[in-house]
Design a protein around this motif. Structure first.
Motif, PDB file in Angstrom:
ATOM      1  N   CYS A 125       0.863  -1.186   0.000  1.00  0.00           N
ATOM      2  CA  CYS A 125       0.000   0.000   0.000  1.00  0.00           C
ATOM      3  C   CYS A 125       0.892   1.225   0.000  1.00  0.00           C
ATOM      4  N   MET A 126       0.636   2.153  -0.914  1.00  0.00           N
ATOM      5  CA  MET A 126       1.420   3.381  -1.009  1.00  0.00           C
ATOM      6  C   MET A 126       0.608   4.535  -0.451  1.00  0.00           C
ATOM      7  N   HIS A 127       1.052   5.083   0.679  1.00  0.00           N
ATOM      8  CA  HIS A 127       0.366   6.233   1.245  1.00  0.00           C
ATOM      9  C   HIS A 127       1.070   7.503   0.800  1.00  0.00           C
ATOM     10  N   VAL A 128       0.317   8.432   0.218  1.00  0.00           N
ATOM     11  CA  VAL A 128       0.854   9.707  -0.254  1.00  0.00           C
ATOM     12  C   VAL A 128       0.470  10.790   0.744  1.00  0.00           C
ATOM     13  N   ASP A 129       1.452  11.517   1.257  1.00  0.00           N
ATOM     14  CA  ASP A 129       1.244  12.577   2.245  1.00  0.00           C
ATOM     15  C   ASP A 129       1.515  13.938   1.587  1.00  0.00           C
ATOM     16  N   PHE A 130       0.441  14.694   1.330  1.00  0.00           N
ATOM     17  CA  PHE A 130       0.557  16.016   0.716  1.00  0.00           C
ATOM     18  C   PHE A 130       0.601  17.145   1.748  1.00  0.00           C
ATOM     19  N   ASP A 153     -13.438   9.160  15.445  1.00  0.00           N
ATOM     20  CA  ASP A 153     -12.047   9.555  15.638  1.00  0.00           C
ATOM     21  C   ASP A 153     -11.142   9.105  14.506  1.00  0.00           C
ATOM     22  N   ARG A 154     -11.458   8.017  13.849  1.00  0.00           N
ATOM     23  CA  ARG A 154     -10.567   7.453  12.833  1.00  0.00           C
ATOM     24  C   ARG A 154     -11.080   7.713  11.416  1.00  0.00           C
ATOM     25  N   LYS A 155     -12.084   8.581  11.265  1.00  0.00           N
ATOM     26  CA  LYS A 155     -12.713   8.801   9.970  1.00  0.00           C
ATOM     27  C   LYS A 155     -11.731   9.340   8.934  1.00  0.00           C
ATOM     28  N   ALA A 156     -10.783  10.171   9.356  1.00  0.00           N
ATOM     29  CA  ALA A 156      -9.868  10.803   8.398  1.00  0.00           C
ATOM     30  C   ALA A 156      -8.565  10.032   8.230  1.00  0.00           C
ATOM     31  N   PRO A 174      -0.619  13.861   7.814  1.00  0.00           N
ATOM     32  CA  PRO A 174       0.365  12.794   8.038  1.00  0.00           C
ATOM     33  C   PRO A 174      -0.327  11.531   8.539  1.00  0.00           C
ATOM     34  N   LEU A 175       0.291  10.396   8.252  1.00  0.00           N
ATOM     35  CA  LEU A 175      -0.261   9.119   8.694  1.00  0.00           C
ATOM     36  C   LEU A 175       0.120   8.887  10.151  1.00  0.00           C
ATOM     37  N   LEU A 209      -1.419   3.741  10.929  1.00  0.00           N
ATOM     38  CA  LEU A 209      -0.458   2.824  10.315  1.00  0.00           C
ATOM     39  C   LEU A 209      -0.623   1.423  10.878  1.00  0.00           C
ATOM     40  N   GLU A 210      -0.812   1.313  12.188  1.00  0.00           N
ATOM     41  CA  GLU A 210      -0.983  -0.003  12.804  1.00  0.00           C
ATOM     42  C   GLU A 210      -2.246  -0.693  12.283  1.00  0.00           C
ATOM     43  N   ARG A 211      -3.311   0.078  12.155  1.00  0.00           N
ATOM     44  CA  ARG A 211      -4.569  -0.511  11.669  1.00  0.00           C
ATOM     45  C   ARG A 211      -4.464  -0.933  10.209  1.00  0.00           C
ATOM     46  N   PHE A 212      -3.844  -0.074   9.393  1.00  0.00           N
ATOM     47  CA  PHE A 212      -3.687  -0.411   7.985  1.00  0.00           C
ATOM     48  C   PHE A 212      -2.762  -1.611   7.808  1.00  0.00           C
ATOM     49  N   GLN A 213      -1.714  -1.682   8.639  1.00  0.00           N
ATOM     50  CA  GLN A 213      -0.811  -2.826   8.566  1.00  0.00           C
ATOM     51  C   GLN A 213      -1.551  -4.111   8.890  1.00  0.00           C
TER      52      GLN A 213
END
Length: 289
Positions: free
Chosen positions: A184-189, A207-210, A217-218, A223-227
């Motif tokens: 998974c590639m997370h892009v941080d603008f 709380d985790r909607k965004a 920033p992630l 990150l833990e949840r996505f992992q």
């Protein structure tokens, strides 16, 4: 396809795709979205520059079933980047849709003129969404007609998942198999927006909607949840390949998404034989005679 829509399908979502191809896609989209550097989870920064897919669009026939007949054999192309819904039966603009592969496969399976099915695979993989449902559909077709995956170079990641559903896999000497993993590639603008004088405010319920939005920033929690989600999908990949290839899940897991060239893939149990595509096809036709 509009670039914004393509970006939605590539960034901040799990992909079963070879990392090198992911970087090529980033390069293709980078200039259009102001992306000049991509950072992996391991912290390595990768410079990207404008590049476009080098695959040519497929010319369609009227009343196409999505496969070509070579004698009594239906040949279904699985080429380029794989996406869940392309809306075409054939590869187009460097992509193949799981929807098109499924339709072509089921049609061939029920076509009385078709005695065997060949998956003509040359792909780095693509989207996770829809991949394993398609794999299960192909796997369920085993025993109805011979199904063979003949690699016209390589089958990596999601493409390998599809190939593994066939009765046999043939890989050329210079072709490859494997990359059994999810990325998974997370892009941080966020810094780019701040530098441009743009401030984004999220107004959310939950709380985790965004979590995962590229404008912020992630967080460590996100990150833990996505992992955890990636790990779940990765285990599904491992278990699917283990079932399809009749090998231990631990052996598949131990590959750690490594890719294997030709004979090395056969030694790992990820392919059945090393053969040029034309030789593999002639052997299948001889079996049917």
């Amino acid at each position: 396809m509009q670039f914004a829509h393509l970006a939605q399908r590539m960034f901040n979502r799990p992909l079963a795709i070879h990392p090198d191809k992911a970087e090529v896609i980033m390069a293709a989209l980078g200039e259009r979205f102001g992306i000049t550097r991509m950072v992996r989870v391991d912290g390595q920064a990768i410079d990207v520059s404008a590049s476009m897919f080098d695959d040519e669009p497929y010319e369609y026939r009227d009343r196409d079933n999505g496969y070509d007949m070579a004698g009594p054999v239906a040949v279904i192309p699985v080429h380029g980047t794989l996406v869940q819904k392309l809306g075409t039966l054939r590869p187009f603009s460097g992509m193949t849709g799981y929807d098109g592969i499924r339709q072509a496969f089921l049609t061939a399976l029920n076509d009385q003129a078709v005695e065997a099915i060949v998956l003509d695979v040359d792909s780095p993989g693509g989207e996770v969404s829809g991949c394993f449902d398609l794999v299960d559909t192909i796997y369920a077709g085993r025993g109805t007609k011979p199904i063979q995956a003949i690699l016209t170079e390589s089958a990596y990641s999601g493409a390998y998942a599809i190939a593994s559903a066939a009765d046999r896999i043939y890989v050329p000497r210079t072709g490859g198999v494997g990359s059994i993993g999810v990325i998974c590639m997370h892009v941080d603008f966020s810094k780019a927006l701040t530098s441009a004088g743009v401030q984004v405010t999220f107004i959310t319920y939950g709380d985790r909607k965004a979590d995962g939005h590229p404008e912020i920033p992630l967080s460590a929690e996100a990150l833990e949840r996505f992992q955890a989600d990636i790990d779940t999908m990765g285990e599904l990949f491992v278990e699917t390949v283990a079932r399809n290839r009749n090998i231990a899940a631990s052996k598949v897991r131990d590959t750690q998404a490594v890719t294997y060239l030709g004979a090395a893939g056969v030694a790992q149990g990820l392919a059945d034989a090393v053969a040029a595509p034309d030789a593999a096809f002639r052997a299948l036709v001889a079996e049917l005679a």
